[in-house]
Design a protein around this motif. Structure first.
Motif, PDB file in Angstrom:
ATOM      1  N   HIS A 165       0.853  -1.181   0.000  1.00 32.49           N
ATOM      2  CA  HIS A 165       0.000   0.000   0.000  1.00 32.49           C
ATOM      3  C   HIS A 165       0.896   1.239   0.000  1.00 32.49           C
ATOM      4  O   HIS A 165       1.416   1.628   1.056  1.00 32.49           O
ATOM      5  CB  HIS A 165      -0.916   0.023   1.226  1.00 32.49           C
ATOM      6  N   PRO A 166       1.120   1.849  -1.175  1.00 35.21           N
ATOM      7  CA  PRO A 166       1.986   3.032  -1.228  1.00 35.21           C
ATOM      8  C   PRO A 166       1.543   4.104  -0.235  1.00 35.21           C
ATOM      9  O   PRO A 166       0.354   4.359  -0.063  1.00 35.21           O
ATOM     10  CB  PRO A 166       1.848   3.496  -2.680  1.00 35.21           C
ATOM     11  N   LYS A 167       2.542   4.688   0.418  1.00 33.69           N
ATOM     12  CA  LYS A 167       2.367   5.737   1.430  1.00 33.69           C
ATOM     13  C   LYS A 167       1.737   5.216   2.717  1.00 33.69           C
ATOM     14  O   LYS A 167       1.337   6.013   3.562  1.00 33.69           O
ATOM     15  CB  LYS A 167       1.570   6.922   0.879  1.00 33.69           C
ATOM     16  N   SER A 168       1.674   3.901   2.864  1.00 34.94           N
ATOM     17  CA  SER A 168       1.103   3.337   4.081  1.00 34.94           C
ATOM     18  C   SER A 168       1.995   2.233   4.635  1.00 34.94           C
ATOM     19  O   SER A 168       2.712   2.448   5.605  1.00 34.94           O
ATOM     20  CB  SER A 168      -0.302   2.800   3.805  1.00 34.94           C
ATOM     21  N   ASN A 169       1.956   1.030   4.010  1.00 39.56           N
ATOM     22  CA  ASN A 169       2.712  -0.092   4.550  1.00 39.56           C
ATOM     23  C   ASN A 169       2.878  -1.180   3.496  1.00 39.56           C
ATOM     24  O   ASN A 169       2.170  -1.215   2.491  1.00 39.56           O
ATOM     25  CB  ASN A 169       2.016  -0.663   5.784  1.00 39.56           C
ATOM     26  N   THR A 170       3.835  -2.044   3.741  1.00 38.03           N
ATOM     27  CA  THR A 170       4.068  -3.225   2.918  1.00 38.03           C
ATOM     28  C   THR A 170       4.231  -4.406   3.858  1.00 38.03           C
ATOM     29  O   THR A 170       4.908  -4.292   4.887  1.00 38.03           O
ATOM     30  CB  THR A 170       5.322  -3.057   2.041  1.00 38.03           C
ATOM     31  N   THR A 171       3.602  -5.537   3.518  1.00 36.02           N
ATOM     32  CA  THR A 171       3.655  -6.697   4.404  1.00 36.02           C
ATOM     33  C   THR A 171       4.347  -7.876   3.731  1.00 36.02           C
ATOM     34  O   THR A 171       4.387  -7.992   2.504  1.00 36.02           O
ATOM     35  CB  THR A 171       2.238  -7.124   4.846  1.00 36.02           C
ATOM     36  N   PHE A 172       4.888  -8.750   4.568  1.00 36.95           N
ATOM     37  CA  PHE A 172       5.676  -9.892   4.114  1.00 36.95           C
ATOM     38  C   PHE A 172       5.349 -11.097   4.985  1.00 36.95           C
ATOM     39  O   PHE A 172       4.910 -10.953   6.129  1.00 36.95           O
ATOM     40  CB  PHE A 172       7.177  -9.604   4.229  1.00 36.95           C
ATOM     41  N   GLU A 173       5.614 -12.288   4.451  1.00 42.48           N
ATOM     42  CA  GLU A 173       5.539 -13.482   5.273  1.00 42.48           C
ATOM     43  C   GLU A 173       6.694 -14.401   4.914  1.00 42.48           C
ATOM     44  O   GLU A 173       7.265 -14.323   3.816  1.00 42.48           O
ATOM     45  CB  GLU A 173       4.209 -14.206   5.094  1.00 42.48           C
ATOM     46  N   ALA A 174       7.057 -15.251   5.854  1.00 37.52           N
ATOM     47  CA  ALA A 174       8.137 -16.202   5.617  1.00 37.52           C
ATOM     48  C   ALA A 174       7.792 -17.095   4.423  1.00 37.52           C
ATOM     49  O   ALA A 174       6.664 -17.564   4.299  1.00 37.52           O
ATOM     50  CB  ALA A 174       8.366 -17.041   6.863  1.00 37.52           C
ATOM     51  N   PHE A 175       8.775 -17.319   3.545  1.00 36.93           N
ATOM     52  CA  PHE A 175       8.569 -18.144   2.358  1.00 36.93           C
ATOM     53  C   PHE A 175       8.965 -19.579   2.683  1.00 36.93           C
ATOM     54  O   PHE A 175      10.142 -19.887   2.927  1.00 36.93           O
ATOM     55  CB  PHE A 175       9.405 -17.596   1.204  1.00 36.93           C
ATOM     56  N   ALA A 176       7.976 -20.461   2.680  1.00 38.21           N
ATOM     57  CA  ALA A 176       8.196 -21.854   3.079  1.00 38.21           C
ATOM     58  C   ALA A 176       9.148 -22.585   2.134  1.00 38.21           C
ATOM     59  O   ALA A 176       9.814 -23.544   2.533  1.00 38.21           O
ATOM     60  CB  ALA A 176       6.861 -22.593   3.146  1.00 38.21           C
ATOM     61  N   GLY A 177       9.225 -22.126   0.889  1.00 37.23           N
ATOM     62  CA  GLY A 177      10.070 -22.804  -0.082  1.00 37.23           C
ATOM     63  C   GLY A 177      11.518 -22.349  -0.092  1.00 37.23           C
ATOM     64  O   GLY A 177      12.317 -22.831  -0.905  1.00 37.23           O
ATOM     65  N   TYR A 178      11.891 -21.437   0.817  1.00 33.91           N
ATOM     66  CA  TYR A 178      13.265 -20.907   0.824  1.00 33.91           C
ATOM     67  C   TYR A 178      14.227 -21.925   1.426  1.00 33.91           C
ATOM     68  O   TYR A 178      13.981 -22.469   2.509  1.00 33.91           O
ATOM     69  CB  TYR A 178      13.297 -19.612   1.636  1.00 33.91           C
ATOM     70  N   ASN A 179      15.340 -22.185   0.742  1.00 34.72           N
ATOM     71  CA  ASN A 179      16.323 -23.151   1.239  1.00 34.72           C
ATOM     72  C   ASN A 179      17.729 -22.560   1.271  1.00 34.72           C
ATOM     73  O   ASN A 179      18.722 -23.285   1.191  1.00 34.72           O
ATOM     74  CB  ASN A 179      16.309 -24.423   0.386  1.00 34.72           C
ATOM     75  N   GLY A 180      17.817 -21.230   1.408  1.00 32.97           N
ATOM     76  CA  GLY A 180      19.112 -20.553   1.387  1.00 32.97           C
ATOM     77  C   GLY A 180      19.706 -20.318   2.764  1.00 32.97           C
ATOM     78  O   GLY A 180      19.236 -20.873   3.767  1.00 32.97           O
ATOM     79  N   PRO A 181      20.751 -19.478   2.839  1.00 29.89           N
ATOM     80  CA  PRO A 181      21.537 -19.333   4.076  1.00 29.89           C
ATOM     81  C   PRO A 181      20.950 -18.402   5.132  1.00 29.89           C
ATOM     82  O   PRO A 181      21.440 -18.383   6.251  1.00 29.89           O
ATOM     83  CB  PRO A 181      22.866 -18.777   3.554  1.00 29.89           C
ATOM     84  N   ARG A 182      19.935 -17.601   4.803  1.00 28.51           N
ATOM     85  CA  ARG A 182      19.388 -16.644   5.775  1.00 28.51           C
ATOM     86  C   ARG A 182      17.922 -17.012   6.037  1.00 28.51           C
ATOM     87  O   ARG A 182      17.008 -16.462   5.446  1.00 28.51           O
ATOM     88  CB  ARG A 182      19.502 -15.210   5.255  1.00 28.51           C
ATOM     89  N   LYS A 183      17.712 -17.978   6.918  1.00 31.51           N
ATOM     90  CA  LYS A 183      16.369 -18.491   7.169  1.00 31.51           C
ATOM     91  C   LYS A 183      15.476 -17.412   7.788  1.00 31.51           C
ATOM     92  O   LYS A 183      15.919 -16.659   8.656  1.00 31.51           O
ATOM     93  CB  LYS A 183      16.430 -19.689   8.122  1.00 31.51           C
ATOM     94  N   PRO A 184      14.210 -17.326   7.357  1.00 32.35           N
ATOM     95  CA  PRO A 184      13.310 -16.330   7.936  1.00 32.35           C
ATOM     96  C   PRO A 184      12.985 -16.668   9.385  1.00 32.35           C
ATOM     97  O   PRO A 184      12.622 -17.794   9.708  1.00 32.35           O
ATOM     98  CB  PRO A 184      12.062 -16.424   7.049  1.00 32.35           C
ATOM     99  N   ALA A 185      13.112 -15.663  10.260  1.00 38.47           N
ATOM    100  CA  ALA A 185      12.853 -15.872  11.688  1.00 38.47           C
ATOM    101  C   ALA A 185      11.481 -15.373  12.100  1.00 38.47           C
ATOM    102  O   ALA A 185      11.035 -15.663  13.207  1.00 38.47           O
ATOM    103  CB  ALA A 185      13.925 -15.161  12.512  1.00 38.47           C
ATOM    104  N   PHE A 186      10.824 -14.617  11.218  1.00 38.45           N
ATOM    105  CA  PHE A 186       9.532 -14.032  11.562  1.00 38.45           C
ATOM    106  C   PHE A 186       8.467 -14.589  10.622  1.00 38.45           C
ATOM    107  O   PHE A 186       8.647 -14.594   9.404  1.00 38.45           O
ATOM    108  CB  PHE A 186       9.591 -12.511  11.466  1.00 38.45           C
ATOM    109  N   ARG A 187       7.364 -15.032  11.202  1.00 43.37           N
ATOM    110  CA  ARG A 187       6.308 -15.594  10.378  1.00 43.37           C
ATOM    111  C   ARG A 187       5.717 -14.527   9.467  1.00 43.37           C
ATOM    112  O   ARG A 187       5.418 -14.778   8.296  1.00 43.37           O
ATOM    113  CB  ARG A 187       5.222 -16.197  11.269  1.00 43.37           C
ATOM    114  N   ARG A 188       5.537 -13.332  10.010  1.00 40.98           N
ATOM    115  CA  ARG A 188       5.028 -12.211   9.223  1.00 40.98           C
ATOM    116  C   ARG A 188       5.775 -10.942   9.615  1.00 40.98           C
ATOM    117  O   ARG A 188       6.217 -10.794  10.752  1.00 40.98           O
ATOM    118  CB  ARG A 188       3.526 -11.995   9.454  1.00 40.98           C
ATOM    119  N   MET A 189       5.866 -10.019   8.671  1.00 41.54           N
ATOM    120  CA  MET A 189       6.414  -8.690   8.943  1.00 41.54           C
ATOM    121  C   MET A 189       5.488  -7.639   8.341  1.00 41.54           C
ATOM    122  O   MET A 189       4.958  -7.827   7.244  1.00 41.54           O
ATOM    123  CB  MET A 189       7.814  -8.520   8.351  1.00 41.54           C
TER     124      MET A 189
END
Length: 540
Positions: free
Chosen positions: A222-246
């Protein structure tokens, strides 16, 4: 801030580069500015314990370009580091490269061919596998002579081509040995060809479409408001997501940004761009507040086709007139230093410039007199980033003191650079920049600001000057110099020219402050550039 922006790109697209720190569109490092937030929709709030949503407050707009090949938006660049990956990515503080989509850092940094095997099992957020075709697709866009992107300026001088070896292997062919290129690979975020080759997709990327292979996927924007994210279950790289949502909120105004992270009703766990005046109160409230000193700076940019600013003596006079020590103490509360070079003093390539603009009103008056200038009136076109606005009264009082009648005209960053893009007349711009969001190496920083075709030089109307043409040649020779010590000296020597000419030059370098609740978060490190990096953070 755009070393690399094409005048043929429509103005709204170019302006979007300028909203980050950036510089800015000129940042990156310009520090972004926007109104808002209008709301905080789709926050993803909910959950408890380890499943609760992490809320971050970013003091820059989220309405700049999100295209990783184009953007200098502080918000978008920080977010893209969580959504996308490069072949290599870099530590947010040391900027040392580490394997991301590539499986290892090339052993010979001085080689002219670097081979990368892609991480087995890596997939994009839509479930499609990452392939060599995606890597070639991104680099072909960056290196395409007909497509001007910001990233082109970071790669085209030294990278010849990128070729597919097989479905999961690529080779980068260099024009000459360039060890600094390894850390720059994080600036080439790998994007899915099947998404961004579609008609109109690059315009969608500018507006906020983000599909990567990183640990977090974008869930709402949402421009000028917020952007949301969630942990990607398919990620297999070196920086594992620690937060379920941001949930990242954009709050440009200082007071509501500070309020969001402080007090018993605090709605966020971390915020960047903390005003110096609020540090003590936040610490008393139990928050951790730390700073990162780097290239963040207030700079002056002169229109060299508007007399008398074509005269180097006038530009120098206006720099000598500024009481920078007063600016540091009053506006920055001690969290800064007067510029002693284009580079900040912590940069490995820093050397005190031959021309350093200490406060010298007498010298300023003498230079104006030698230039035959009297009764000068200046309207400073400035961005309304809070700490820049705090510094402006010192510039005005300093210039008034040498007989220059000065008017301050702070405006939103977008408004300022719309005028630049439209080639409107102006005298002097005061704005914020921080090329550190792209990296630490001096070659990158200087080419980001100076170059025959970059946007900053278009703004200054200086690229055709004989001094400028020789400067650009000296810069290119330094890029190709294989000996690190010799290269450093060559860079320092041409920075002396940049300092003497004072066409686009820092007044002060300042410290950026980040505050967070250490009772909730661990693994936080304050960055010397806008935004936050949460790839190694976790709930306490």
């Amino acid at each position: 801030m755009r070393d690399d922006v094409n005048p043929d790109v429509p103005a709204p697209r170019r302006r979007s580069f300028l909203k980050g720190a950036g510089a800015l569109g000129a940042g990156a490092l310009l520090a972004g500015c926007s109104t808002g937030p209008e709301s905080t929709n789709d926050t993803g709030d909910g959950g408890s314990g380890k499943d609760r949503t992490l809320t971050a407050v970013i003091g820059y707009g989220n309405d700049g370009s999100w295209d990783p090949t184009q953007t200098a938006s502080a918000f978008a660049m920080a977010a893209n580091n969580h959504v996308y990956e490069g072949l290599l990515d870099t530590d947010p503080i040391t900027r040392a490269p580490y394997p991301a989509l590539g499986t290892e850092v090339p052993k010979d940094a001085n080689a002219t061919t670097w081979r990368f095997a892609l991480r087995p099992g890596a997939v994009f957020h839509d479930g499609k596998p990452v392939t060599a075709d995606d890597v070639v697709f991104v680099f072909d866009r960056i290196l395409d002579p007909k497509t001007q992107t910001l990233a082109k300026g970071f790669f085209a001088p030294w990278l010849d081509s990128v070729r597919k070896v097989d479905a999961h292997t690529v080779e980068l062919v260099l024009k000459f040995p360039f060890p600094d290129g390894l850390s720059r690979l994080t600036l080439a975020k790998i994007m899915p060809k099947h998404v961004f080759s579609a008609p109109g997709a690059w315009d969608d990327a500018i507006k906020g479409l983000a599909v990567g292979s990183g640990p977090y996927r974008q869930t709402a924007h949402h421009p000028k408001s917020n952007t949301t994210f969630e942990a990607f279950a398919g990620y297999n790289g070196p920086r594992k997501p620690a937060f379920r949502r941001m949930n990242w909120l954009t709050i440009v105004d200082a007071a509501p940004r500070v309020a969001k992270i402080s007090g018993t009703g605090a709605g966020a766990q971390i915020a960047d761009n903390i005003p110096y005046a609020n540090i003590a109160r936040l610490e008393r409230g139990g928050l951790e507040v730390a700073g990162g000193a780097g290239m963040n700076n207030l700079f002056l940019m002169f229109n060299t086709r508007h007399k008398p600013f074509d005269d180097v003596r006038v530009r120098q006079a206006l720099h000598y007139a500024i009481d920078t020590e007063k600016m540091v103490q009053v506006a920055l509360k001690g969290h800064g230093k007067p510029a002693s070079s284009f580079l900040d003093e912590g940069n490995p390539s820093h050397r005190r410039a031959k021309t350093v603009y200490g406060h010298d009103p007498a010298k300023a008056r003498a230079l104006l007199k030698a230039a035959g200038v009297s009764d000068l009136e200046i309207d400073i076109l400035a961005v309304n980033v809070s700490w820049i606005v705090d510094c402006l009264p010192t510039i005005k009082s300093s210039w008034d003191a040498i007989g220059v009648r000065t008017t301050l005209s702070p405006q939103e960053t977008t408004a300022v650079f719309t005028k630049m893009d439209q080639k409107q007349d102006y005298q002097v711009v005061a704005a914020a920049s921080n090329p550190n969001q792209f990296g630490l190496d001096a070659d990158l920083i200087m080419h980001y600001n100076y170059g025959p075709e970059n946007l900053w030089m278009q703004y200054t109307r200086w690229a055709g000057d004989p001094v400028a043409r020789q400067l650009f040649k000296d810069m290119d020779r330094a890029t190709r110099e294989p000996d690190p010590a010799r290269k450093r000296t060559m860079v320092q020597d041409y920075i002396d020219v940049v300092a003497e000419q004072a066409v686009l030059y820092p007044v002060v370098h300042n410290e950026l402050m980040t505050a967070w609740d250490a009772r909730a978060l661990s693994g936080i490190r304050a960055q010397p550039y806008p935004g936050v990096n949460l790839l190694q953070a976790k709930w306490v």
